[in-house]
Design a protein around this motif. Sequence first.
Motif, PDB file in Angstrom:
ATOM      1  N   PRO A 235       0.852  -1.191   0.000  1.00  0.00           N
ATOM      2  CA  PRO A 235       0.000   0.000   0.000  1.00  0.00           C
ATOM      3  C   PRO A 235       0.890   1.244   0.000  1.00  0.00           C
ATOM      4  CG  PRO A 235       0.009  -1.027   2.166  1.00  0.00           C
ATOM      5  CD  PRO A 235       0.704  -1.979   1.241  1.00  0.00           C
ATOM      6  N   GLY A 302      -4.534   4.469  -2.900  1.00  0.00           N
ATOM      7  CA  GLY A 302      -4.233   4.848  -1.522  1.00  0.00           C
ATOM      8  C   GLY A 302      -4.467   6.329  -1.275  1.00  0.00           C
ATOM      9  N   SER A 359      -2.711  -1.678  -3.119  1.00  0.00           N
ATOM     10  CA  SER A 359      -1.512  -1.081  -3.709  1.00  0.00           C
ATOM     11  C   SER A 359      -1.905  -0.315  -4.971  1.00  0.00           C
ATOM     12  CB  SER A 359      -0.494  -2.162  -4.035  1.00  0.00           C
ATOM     13  OG  SER A 359      -1.037  -3.096  -4.952  1.00  0.00           O
TER      14      SER A 359
END
Length: 547
Positions: A235, A302, A359
């Motif tokens: 991430p 993210g 991610s």
Amino acid sequence: MGMFCYQCQEASKGTGCTIRGVCGKTDDVANMQDLLIYILKGISIYSTRARELGVENKEVNKFVVTGLFMTITNANFNKVRFVEAVTKALELRAVIKTELINAGGLIESNLPECATWIGTPEEFESKAISVGVLQTENEDVRSLRELVVYGIKGMAAYADHALNLGYENNELYSYMQKGLAQITDDTLTVDQLVALVLECGKYGVDAMALLDGANTSTYGNPEITKVNIGVRNNPGILISGHDLKDMEELLKQTEGTGVDVYTHSEMLPANYYPAFKKYDHLVGNYGNAWWKQNSEFESFNGPILMTTNCITPPKDSYKERVYTTGASGFVGMNHIADREDGGVKDFSAIIEHAKKCSSPTEIERGEIVGGFAHNQVIALADKVVDAVKTGAIKRFFVMAGCDGRMKGREYYTDFAKELPTDTVILTAGCAKYRYNKLELGDIGGIPRVLDAGQCNDSYSLVVIAMKLQEVFGLADINELPITYNIAWYEQKAVIVLLALLHLGVKNIHLGPTLPAFLSPNVVNVLVENFGIAGIGTVEDDIKMFMA
């Protein structure tokens, strides 16, 4: 007319935004920004006179810088923050006025209203409508006043970043406040206002030098660096904007958390600094210039940290993932509070948010090369000079500045593609994204695109030019084989332009359009005295520049 704003290149119809800013700024926010600038002028009248009596108010200095920075294009869209700022401005104006009186200063009875008006938050909106740009009726006076204001706004951005690193220059504070005070004087002639504009450029050079020293002293001199533009499986947090102090603190707080950090847009040059290279979780750069964030923030998956401008109105699909800090702000976005004196910002909320996200989605692969700030280029000076003397390099093109949404900015991509292969591009700012991923090759190992960094790093291009002037023993900087073909968008580009004019650089071409805030007569002054010009077609411009 609900508002009037023409401070950026996107001014509607090339004249000004009157209903809503093309940037997304609403009329009430635009008007509140005008009111803040109005009260800052009043503060500056008192603080300038108090300084003459030896009174220096550090809180006023910092507030004026931050207040100006908040009003830069695409920095802050949150009306509540501006109401708070205007309220604080009125309080500080009263404080500095009292300090002036206590120091024996006389308060005149005919001061401009910006130094005397008192209102409650309930009265702010009605007052804000009447204090904007158009309160100055004479078009040429208005143009020159606004040119000074926009230059000072750009200067404030440099000063704010330097202040965050503990670097200050009281002469800059003094000038910014003196400049804001002087433009309230209705007795100044056009010639006197032109002189103020050029003085602004002088202090613009000082501001750029201050920030350059702050950045390089703190993080080392940028180095030639290959920056990854792909992704990893962890991430991540995407950090955009310009503030390197925020970058440093985010990297420290994410270390060992399993969260990667990626730079975006103007934060790309952070990858060039030695101090940041020690962080293995600094992956590289994700995406392109600021105006593509609506698609790139979506695919990043993210959270995103906006440290300064440039923000665009977000989509609902990712809005809750965007965090603002410092001078930036947007309604509905999470805001991370400023650091207390001697402390650090708390990025724990955005880090915890990142851990819950997927991610990033890969949008490209490969590497881009940068890190050609003045220290690095001067280290290559012998090689560069030899290439010029042998004719391997015929001309340098300074293509610094800003990128933007306007279709006409494709000119800069086409221009870079069509330049002769014996030319080199010197760049800084997000304008680089128009050509920094093209395969333009090199000249004897010297890349044909030398990226010095952010718009904040434009000082490097000045230093490089002055060093070449010294090496070649030229009396006039305009004798160098350097052409300035600069793209502009907002107020930091304005102060860079004024700085170049102060240094005597002539025949600068500015595009994709000339600023709407320049009246025809002011344009004529700039053309006659400095050779300022717009852009034409790629083919015609290259023929002219290479002739």
